[in-house]
Write an enzyme that holds these catalytic residues in place. Structure first.
Site, short mmCIF file in Angstrom:
data_model
loop_
_atom_site.label_atom_id
_atom_site.label_comp_id
_atom_site.label_asym_id
_atom_site.label_seq_id
_atom_site.Cartn_x
_atom_site.Cartn_y
_atom_site.Cartn_z
N ASP A 143 -39.32 21.33 -53.75
CA ASP A 143 -37.94 20.86 -53.77
C ASP A 143 -37.86 19.63 -52.86
OD1 ASP A 143 -35.11 20.87 -54.08
OD2 ASP A 143 -34.93 21.95 -52.19
N LYS A 144 -36.75 18.89 -52.92
CA LYS A 144 -36.60 17.72 -52.05
C LYS A 144 -35.65 18.00 -50.89
CE LYS A 144 -33.90 14.21 -53.02
NZ LYS A 144 -33.09 14.11 -51.79
N THR A 145 -34.37 18.24 -51.23
CA THR A 145 -33.35 18.38 -50.19
C THR A 145 -33.57 19.66 -49.37
OG1 THR A 145 -31.79 17.25 -51.64
CG2 THR A 145 -30.88 18.44 -49.76
N LYS A 178 -20.16 19.22 -61.33
CA LYS A 178 -20.70 18.19 -60.41
C LYS A 178 -19.59 17.41 -59.71
CE LYS A 178 -25.16 17.48 -62.67
NZ LYS A 178 -25.08 18.58 -63.64
N ARG A 206 -27.72 9.60 -50.80
CA ARG A 206 -27.03 10.45 -51.77
C ARG A 206 -25.61 9.91 -51.94
NH1 ARG A 206 -29.13 15.88 -51.79
NH2 ARG A 206 -27.04 16.76 -51.76
N GLY A 219 -32.57 17.95 -57.77
CA GLY A 219 -31.33 17.75 -58.51
C GLY A 219 -30.75 16.37 -58.33
N LYS A 248 -36.76 24.35 -63.14
CA LYS A 248 -37.80 24.46 -62.12
C LYS A 248 -38.72 25.65 -62.41
CE LYS A 248 -35.25 22.38 -58.24
NZ LYS A 248 -34.79 22.57 -56.85
N ASP A 306 -36.17 25.67 -50.19
CA ASP A 306 -35.39 26.23 -49.07
C ASP A 306 -34.06 26.83 -49.48
OD1 ASP A 306 -33.14 23.85 -47.74
OD2 ASP A 306 -34.18 23.66 -49.65
N ASP A 338 -33.89 27.55 -55.52
CA ASP A 338 -35.36 27.50 -55.59
C ASP A 338 -35.99 28.87 -55.78
OD1 ASP A 338 -35.37 24.68 -55.07
OD2 ASP A 338 -35.05 25.13 -52.95
#
Length: 1023
Positions: free
Chosen positions: A390-392, A525, A573, A655, A742, A762, A766
């Protein structure tokens, strides 16, 4: 409102299908249709048909414990084989030695396993008993009275105090908090550490007291039980005794108190709608598929080969004797004699080794906080070829800071934020700014700062020092509210009805009434709020969200898309903020239509969204664009570089939008300096998908960046072609990924490549990916503990992966491979000796060693030195981390392979044959001398072989070797049946044992020296 047999009724409706028809329940726990409509006088009897509110986490009960545990053990090939061997000893024709020789090791293994299972289940029983016996208060016509949690039923009115666990799923009726709202802690349900706001029913909150609930006549409609903790639909219809009219209120997730959450403020009264197995907590307590390590699969294959070897040896022995007499009985007797080839102790040794590895990982101070939740997978850390991250919150800190604000003609960064403070002070009357244009700018600045200070779901709180802290589900929102505080507009109060802001420059307060809040969802969103200024009575609709959806909602502009791209390329972001002024007539019309949608039981969410879109989301005034920075985690750059050098192929699944993800991929060094980036976006046809894949065919060293829609199209239209190309690339970045995507990508890579996949994340989004991976790693972060609790390994920061894989993964795999093969060798060599002995004595199926010798061989005489191999290391930690390229050799699986297995098989044949033949040649006149010479040579040979396998000596290894030798020598006096001490104490015995041991082991030492000289392992060049 009465909970037992009074006027209140509970109606639980079956869920609707999208076409509007009723969809039958698929759960055996759901009541039938007639039970879903409960009339007042039937409630007391009918509610008993709902599942009892009992927590049951036990795997077994007193009757099922032994059958289930034994079944689980004997589906394992090792245990079943040895059970059959042990049972064969009750057949006189097959009996070879003492029954204890065969039942002893099996019983020990089963005793350890059964004891562990019993202890674990007893602990579950105690926890269940404690939870079921917790005391609560139930409201009844005679007043509150105590009741254990297990006796709570559907329809009860339960009083919950602060810091008390919610015992069942309830509708939130009343609270002692004046605001009509309370907070709950949900970390035990969804893993998120932020408190969640819950709202009491307005009609029940307005009652003069709790006892008034017993006089309410009403009906609750609730949807059937399901797993989604973020979704609930229902209505509450009651008789308004003032007007004698029937009124209906909508019920949403904000009006619920889910089981296993904890009340964080005030006291609350809830109406129980789901109990026991129907609660969200129990329905979300899934038991993911048990993960099996690759080394366990490989060993199981080798065990089957060993069984075939045993069978072949047995048939050959009988065949060489001409298949005379009851030859099939002799085949079975030989099978029993050679049973040690399949070592039952292997499973025990491996499990104990895994426990040692887990403790070493958890006790490593350089990766403090690491928790091993699945102790059967440490070796998998040394075999990873694909890393999905994951990124964030994983690569980034989830520590947000607003860096940029763009308003079309004006742009502000950190260096110019003081201008915003000045403009805001001017607009609030504290400072005068000359010029009409400057005054216009000040008002525009005030507009956007005020919008950001109002459009959120943040709740302020004060500590003992009167410092403001903020609670919110999203760190983005907290970052923006902190920024408005720095600019001079401070959020000082928020409840379900009111928001209060303080203007720092003037000290005045602005107060707004909250009319409606539309929370952010992953589908929409965006989030919005309707507020009314209490001073001017003006009504405003504020909305913020992703540019992908907001660009079509706001008024025409010519700068939004370009600036969004610019900010994304800086790794920021972006959020678009807009507003719309509403007249009272427009708001009243919206309110009427929205209420109709709220109380509908059919497609409620779709109906509500349709009303919002048609009445609010039209021609919104674009106020501006914010850019929030999410800082990289410490050590991320070095970690990704090391893992890439270790030949791991890394996929980043996020995302975020393409530009933001690409920027983070570059800044984090996920993409190497000279690596090309190839983007696939907005694919809308099969032809386009195939064209893009064809273009990728020739690009072997590039980073693929693909958006979620294009990814889904590729997966649907040309799955195999896409995954074939993508898995060859060193780096892939998938943007705008949903949690389902994912997990799908994880399964797809596993199924197609047959390689080991590690997923790290995290957040709750996920979890699916982590559970689908061969190894799941969760990071304890600002999004809570949900990922950490669902993972096989829990770490506190991404950089810990380096040591977890390159050091602990290496050691765990290499040690288990060496330990497994040596335990197999230990069984093979004694079986070869038995075969040689039988062949030389007319192929008679007579045991060479019996009783304590055969039991002691795998325990007292060899176990400690063999098990000490779990402390061995081929390279030191510094070398392993400095040269990540060494990790690539592990993924090839060379440490435990068919080649190494057959090498050990040949070694065992040579050593077993040499020891047995020389023992027979050198023995004197009694059979006992063969036993004592050959067995002593065998033990010394195994001790020397352990020493041969050790790469780095540890003091425990040396101690185990010396101690085991002394134990063996000392036991000779205690076993006169097997050892003639008058012969043992002679020089003849000593030199014969020395010669046999030298012949069996010395050639292997010579081979090792030659190989080290002419074909050394790659790591030896670095030592």
């Amino acid at each position: 409102m009465r909970s037992d047999s009074g006027p209140i009724a509970l109606r639980k409706m079956l869920p609707f299908s999208r076409r509007g028809g009723r969809k039958p329940s698929t759960s055996s726990d759901h009541a039938s249709d007639e039970d879903h409509l409960l009339m007042d006088e039937e409630l007391g009897q009918k509610k008993k048909r709902y599942t009892p509110n009992i927590v049951i986490n036990q795997k077994y009960n007193i009757f099922t414990f032994l059958p289930l545990v034994l079944y689980e053990q004997f589906v394992v090939f090792f245990n079943l084989y040895f059970l059959l061997v042990a049972l064969s000893q009750f057949v006189p024709a097959l009996k070879i030695g003492y029954i204890v020789t065969y039942f002893g090791p099996l019983s020990f293994v089963l005793l350890v396993t059964i004891s562990k299972e019993a202890m674990d289940d007893y602990q579950r029983y105690k926890r269940d008993k404690e939870a079921n016996s917790q005391i609560y208060q139930r409201l009844s016509p005679s007043g509150p009275h105590t009741i254990p949690s297990s006796k709570i039923s559907v329809g009860d009115l339960i009083i919950v105090r602060k810091d008390q666990r919610i015992p069942a799923d309830m509708i939130f009726l009343r609270t002692t908090e004046e605001t009509g709202a309370c907070f709950i802690r949900t970390d035990q349900l969804d893993g998120e550490t932020d408190w969640k706001l819950r709202l009491a029913l307005p009609s029940m909150q307005r009652l003069s007291g709790d006892t008034e609930l017993m006089n309410v006549e009403g009906t609750v409609n609730a949807d059937a039980p399901h797993k989604d903790i973020h979704s609930f639909m229902g209505t509450f219809t009651y008789l308004d005794k003032t007007t004698m009219a029937e009124r209906t209120e909508s019920l949403g997730v904000e009006n619920t108190l889910w089981s296993n959450t904890v009340l964080a403020s005030g006291s609350a009264i809830g109406f129980v709608v789901y109990t026991g197995k129907d609660t969200r907590a129990v329905m979300n307590t899934n038991h993911p598929k048990t993960k099996v390590g690759l080394i366990d699969i490989e060993i199981n294959r080798l065990a089957k080969i060993l069984f075939l070897v045993t069978l072949c040896m047995s048939v050959i022995m009988v065949g060489l004797n001409g298949f005379h007499g009851l030859w099939y009985i002799y085949v079975f007797r030989f099978l029993i004699l050679f049973s040690s080839i399949i070592p039952i102790s292997l499973r025990v040794n491996l499990d104990m080794g895994k426990t040692v590895y887990a403790r070493q990982i958890e006790n490593d101070t350089s990766i403090q906080g690491t928790i091993v939740r699945t102790s059967t997978l440490p070796e998998e850390l040394g075999r990873i070829e694909y890393l999905l991250t994951d990124k964030t919150g994983t690569l980034t800190k989830n520590d947000m800071e607003l860096k940029k604000l763009h308003m079309g003609t004006m742009s502000y960064s950190l260096d110019t934020m003081d201008e915003i403070q000045a403009h805001l002070a001017s607009a609030c009357g504290k400072m005068n700014m000359p010029g009409k244009s400057r005054r216009n700018i000040a008002w525009r600045v005030k507009d956007i700062v005020q919008a950001l200070a109002l459009c959120h779901n943040v709740t302020p709180s004060f500590n003992l020092d009167e410092e403001i802290t903020y609670q919110a589900a999203s760190p983005d929102e907290v970052a923006i509210v902190r920024w408005t505080e720095q600019m001079g507009m401070v959020l000082v109060h928020r409840d379900i009805n009111t928001i209060r802001l303080r203007i720092t420059a003037t000290g005045e307060y602005l107060e707004f009434e909250i009319l409606n809040v539309f929370p952010f969802t992953s589908e929409s969103k965006r989030m919005g709020i309707i507020i009314q200024d209490k001073q001017t009575q003006e009504i405003f609709f504020y909305q913020k969200g992703a540019d992908a959806v907001m660009s079509s909602i706001v008024q025409y502009n010519d700068w939004l898309d370009e600036e969004c791209g610019n900010m994304a390329r800086e790794g920021l972001r972006t959020l678009v903020i807009a507003k719309k002024k509403l007249t009272e007539e427009a708001y009243d019309l919206f309110k009427e239509k929205f209420h109709e949608a709220e109380i509908s039981m059919h497609e409620r969410n779709e109906n509500k969204q349709a009303v919002i879109e048609s009445h609010l989301e039209t021609e919104l005034e674009l106020l501006g664009l914010t850019g929030v920075e999410d800082k990289l985690q410490d050590g991320v750059k070095n970690t990704l570089e090391n893992l890439r050098n270790a030949s791991l192929k890394i996929w980043m699944l996020t995302g975020d939008k393409v530009e933001t993800a690409t920027c983070i991929a570059v800044s984090s060094k996920l993409v190497s300096r000279n690596q090309q980036i190839y983007q696939i976006t907005k694919v809308s046809s099969t032809m386009e998908a195939f064209d893009e894949i064809d273009n990728l065919q020739s690009k072997t060293d590039c980073c693929l960046v693909i958006d979620g829609e294009s990814l889904q199209f590729c997966l649907d239209a040309c799955r195999e072609e896409f995954i074939e190309v993508a898995t060859r690339l060193p780096v892939v970045v998938c943007c705008r990924c949903s949690p389902t995507q994912k997990a799908d990508i994880t399964c797809l890579i596993k199924d197609y490549t047959k390689k080991r996949v590690l997923c790290v994340g995290d957040g709750g989004n996920d979890v699916s990916m982590i559970q689908a991976a061969d190894v799941g790693v969760g990071i304890v972060g600002k999004e809570g503990r949900q990922a950490s609790l669902a993972a096989d390994f829990s770490i506190t920061q991404f950089s810990h992966l380096t040591k977890l894989l390159l050091w602990h993964g290496r050691n765990s795999y290499k040690r288990s491979a060496k330990l497994s093969q040596f335990v197999i060798h230990r069984g093979l060599i004694i079986s070869v000796m038995q075969a040689v002995f039988s062949a030389l004595f007319y192929f008679a199926p007579i045991a060479l060693y019996q009783g304590m010798l055969i039991v002691g061989y795998a325990t007292l005489y060899t176990m400690a030195p063999v098990f000490s191999l779990v402390l061995d290391q081929d390279v030191n930690e510094e070398i392993a981390l400095m040269y990540p390229e060494l990790y690539k050799d592990l993924t090839k699986g060379r440490s435990l392979s068919y080649r190494t297995f057959f090498t050990w098989l040949l070694i065992s044949v040579y050593q077993g044959g040499a020891i047995m033949v020389l023992s027979i040649i050198l023995f004197e006149d009694e059979f006992i001398h063969i036993v004592s010479i050959s067995f002593t040579a065998l033990i010394f040979n195994e001790l020397l072989m352990v020493a041969l396998q050790i790469s780095t000596w540890h003091k425990i290894m040396l101690l185990s070797e010396i101690t085991t030798m002394l134990i063996y020598i000392g036991s000779m006096w205690l076993l006169p049946t097997y050892f003639d001490m008058s012969f043992i104490l002679t020089e003849r015995f000593v030199w014969k044992v020395a010669v046999i041991t030298a012949v069996s082991s010395l050639p292997l030492y010579i081979v090792k020296i030659i190989r080290r000289r002419f074909a050394p392992p790659s790591y030896t060049k670095l030592i």
